[in-house]
Design a protein around this motif. Structure first.
Motif, PDB file in Angstrom:
ATOM      1  N   ALA A   1      21.665  26.714  40.129  1.00  0.00           N
ATOM      2  CA  ALA A   1      21.538  28.024  39.486  1.00  0.00           C
ATOM      3  C   ALA A   1      22.690  28.220  38.505  1.00  0.00           C
ATOM      4  N   PRO A   2      22.406  28.756  37.330  1.00  0.00           N
ATOM      5  CA  PRO A   2      23.493  29.039  36.380  1.00  0.00           C
ATOM      6  C   PRO A   2      24.277  30.270  36.823  1.00  0.00           C
ATOM      7  N   VAL A   3      25.454  30.414  36.256  1.00  0.00           N
ATOM      8  CA  VAL A   3      26.254  31.606  36.492  1.00  0.00           C
ATOM      9  C   VAL A   3      25.698  32.701  35.592  1.00  0.00           C
ATOM     10  N   ARG A   4      25.388  33.832  36.172  1.00  0.00           N
ATOM     11  CA  ARG A   4      24.823  34.967  35.430  1.00  0.00           C
ATOM     12  C   ARG A   4      25.927  35.972  35.106  1.00  0.00           C
ATOM     13  N   PRO A   5      25.746  36.746  34.042  1.00  0.00           N
ATOM     14  CA  PRO A   5      26.764  37.736  33.681  1.00  0.00           C
ATOM     15  C   PRO A   5      27.142  38.672  34.836  1.00  0.00           C
ATOM     16  N   HIS A   6      26.151  39.082  35.634  1.00  0.00           N
ATOM     17  CA  HIS A   6      26.496  39.988  36.738  1.00  0.00           C
ATOM     18  C   HIS A   6      27.351  39.283  37.794  1.00  0.00           C
ATOM     19  N   ASP A   7      27.219  37.959  37.930  1.00  0.00           N
ATOM     20  CA  ASP A   7      28.085  37.210  38.843  1.00  0.00           C
ATOM     21  C   ASP A   7      29.548  37.299  38.389  1.00  0.00           C
ATOM     22  N   VAL A   8      29.728  37.153  37.090  1.00  0.00           N
ATOM     23  CA  VAL A   8      31.079  37.226  36.523  1.00  0.00           C
ATOM     24  C   VAL A   8      31.648  38.630  36.684  1.00  0.00           C
ATOM     25  N   ALA A   9      30.846  39.641  36.373  1.00  0.00           N
ATOM     26  CA  ALA A   9      31.303  41.032  36.496  1.00  0.00           C
ATOM     27  C   ALA A   9      31.660  41.358  37.942  1.00  0.00           C
TER      28      ALA A   9
ATOM     29  N   GLY B   1      56.462  40.382  35.767  1.00  0.00           N
ATOM     30  CA  GLY B   1      56.294  40.986  37.081  1.00  0.00           C
ATOM     31  C   GLY B   1      54.882  41.439  37.403  1.00  0.00           C
ATOM     32  N   ARG B   2      53.918  41.025  36.588  1.00  0.00           N
ATOM     33  CA  ARG B   2      52.524  41.423  36.817  1.00  0.00           C
ATOM     34  C   ARG B   2      51.849  40.484  37.800  1.00  0.00           C
ATOM     35  N   LYS B   3      50.824  40.983  38.471  1.00  0.00           N
ATOM     36  CA  LYS B   3      49.957  40.135  39.279  1.00  0.00           C
ATOM     37  C   LYS B   3      48.927  39.524  38.343  1.00  0.00           C
ATOM     38  N   VAL B   4      48.617  38.241  38.544  1.00  0.00           N
ATOM     39  CA  VAL B   4      47.710  37.541  37.638  1.00  0.00           C
ATOM     40  C   VAL B   4      46.600  36.863  38.438  1.00  0.00           C
ATOM     41  N   ALA B   5      45.377  37.102  38.013  1.00  0.00           N
ATOM     42  CA  ALA B   5      44.216  36.411  38.575  1.00  0.00           C
ATOM     43  C   ALA B   5      43.424  35.818  37.418  1.00  0.00           C
ATOM     44  N   VAL B   6      43.050  34.554  37.562  1.00  0.00           N
ATOM     45  CA  VAL B   6      42.282  33.857  36.536  1.00  0.00           C
ATOM     46  C   VAL B   6      40.915  33.515  37.114  1.00  0.00           C
TER      47      VAL B   6
ATOM     48  N   LYS C   1      41.695  26.638  25.264  1.00  0.00           N
ATOM     49  CA  LYS C   1      41.433  27.803  26.108  1.00  0.00           C
ATOM     50  C   LYS C   1      42.282  27.793  27.382  1.00  0.00           C
ATOM     51  N   THR C   2      42.366  26.647  28.024  1.00  0.00           N
ATOM     52  CA  THR C   2      43.115  26.557  29.283  1.00  0.00           C
ATOM     53  C   THR C   2      44.603  26.743  29.038  1.00  0.00           C
ATOM     54  N   VAL C   3      45.141  26.116  28.015  1.00  0.00           N
ATOM     55  CA  VAL C   3      46.568  26.251  27.711  1.00  0.00           C
ATOM     56  C   VAL C   3      46.890  27.685  27.293  1.00  0.00           C
ATOM     57  N   THR C   4      46.019  28.302  26.510  1.00  0.00           N
ATOM     58  CA  THR C   4      46.224  29.698  26.116  1.00  0.00           C
ATOM     59  C   THR C   4      46.199  30.603  27.337  1.00  0.00           C
ATOM     60  N   THR C   5      45.247  30.378  28.226  1.00  0.00           N
ATOM     61  CA  THR C   5      45.166  31.169  29.454  1.00  0.00           C
ATOM     62  C   THR C   5      46.445  31.015  30.273  1.00  0.00           C
TER      63      THR C   5
ATOM     64  N   MET D   1      43.965  48.119  35.905  1.00  0.00           N
ATOM     65  CA  MET D   1      43.786  46.687  35.775  1.00  0.00           C
ATOM     66  C   MET D   1      43.497  46.381  34.315  1.00  0.00           C
ATOM     67  N   THR D   2      44.216  45.441  33.771  1.00  0.00           N
ATOM     68  CA  THR D   2      43.982  44.955  32.422  1.00  0.00           C
ATOM     69  C   THR D   2      43.187  43.658  32.504  1.00  0.00           C
ATOM     70  N   VAL D   3      42.161  43.542  31.675  1.00  0.00           N
ATOM     71  CA  VAL D   3      41.351  42.325  31.636  1.00  0.00           C
ATOM     72  C   VAL D   3      41.513  41.701  30.261  1.00  0.00           C
ATOM     73  N   ILE D   4      41.855  40.427  30.236  1.00  0.00           N
ATOM     74  CA  ILE D   4      41.949  39.664  28.997  1.00  0.00           C
ATOM     75  C   ILE D   4      40.942  38.531  29.102  1.00  0.00           C
ATOM     76  N   VAL D   5      40.120  38.388  28.092  1.00  0.00           N
ATOM     77  CA  VAL D   5      39.118  37.328  28.068  1.00  0.00           C
ATOM     78  C   VAL D   5      39.553  36.272  27.060  1.00  0.00           C
ATOM     79  N   VAL D   6      39.623  35.022  27.523  1.00  0.00           N
ATOM     80  CA  VAL D   6      39.913  33.902  26.634  1.00  0.00           C
ATOM     81  C   VAL D   6      38.618  33.123  26.505  1.00  0.00           C
ATOM     82  N   SER D   7      38.141  33.009  25.290  1.00  0.00           N
ATOM     83  CA  SER D   7      36.852  32.371  25.047  1.00  0.00           C
ATOM     84  C   SER D   7      36.959  31.447  23.846  1.00  0.00           C
ATOM     85  N   GLY D   8      36.082  30.462  23.797  1.00  0.00           N
ATOM     86  CA  GLY D   8      36.062  29.546  22.668  1.00  0.00           C
ATOM     87  C   GLY D   8      34.708  28.888  22.573  1.00  0.00           C
TER      88      GLY D   8
END
Length: 98
Positions: free
Chosen positions: A86-94, A30-35, A15-19, A1-8
């Motif tokens: 509640a805010p989103v915590r880093p472990h939620d994202v991971a 032909g790749r599967k994509v999840a955002v 960010k949204t258009v780049t994503t 699995m390749t992970v690409i992070v788009v941040s600004g």
């Protein structure tokens, strides 16, 4: 699995258009994509957010997940606090990315 992070560091900087562009290229190859959108701010329940915009721009082959939605267009932690949520915590994202 390749992970690409788009941040600004601001709003309306592409960010949204780049994503969507990266997603479209991956789909065309032909790749599967999840955002994953950890926190969507500035939109109400039922309104389309950035994840839906990525799908609109890149194509229906994109799987999207939004972890939290806060009504005010502020930094996510500030928006969560002001909404009494509640805010989103880093472990939620991971965990969601895994």
């Amino acid at each position: 699995m390749t992970v690409i992070v788009v941040s600004g560091t601001g709003t309306e900087i592409g960010k949204t258009v780049t994503t969507a562009a990266v997603a479209a290229v991956a789909l065309a190859a032909g790749r599967k994509v999840a955002v994953l959108k950890p926190a969507q701010t500035g939109v109400g329940p039922g309104e389309p957010g950035d994840a839906q915009e990525v799908t609109r721009l890149a194509g229906e082959g994109v799987t999207t997940l939004e972890l939290a939605r806060f009504p005010e267009p502020l930094a996510p932690n500030t928006a969560a606090r002001r909404a009494g949520m509640a805010p989103v915590r880093p472990h939620d994202v991971a965990d969601a990315a895994a």
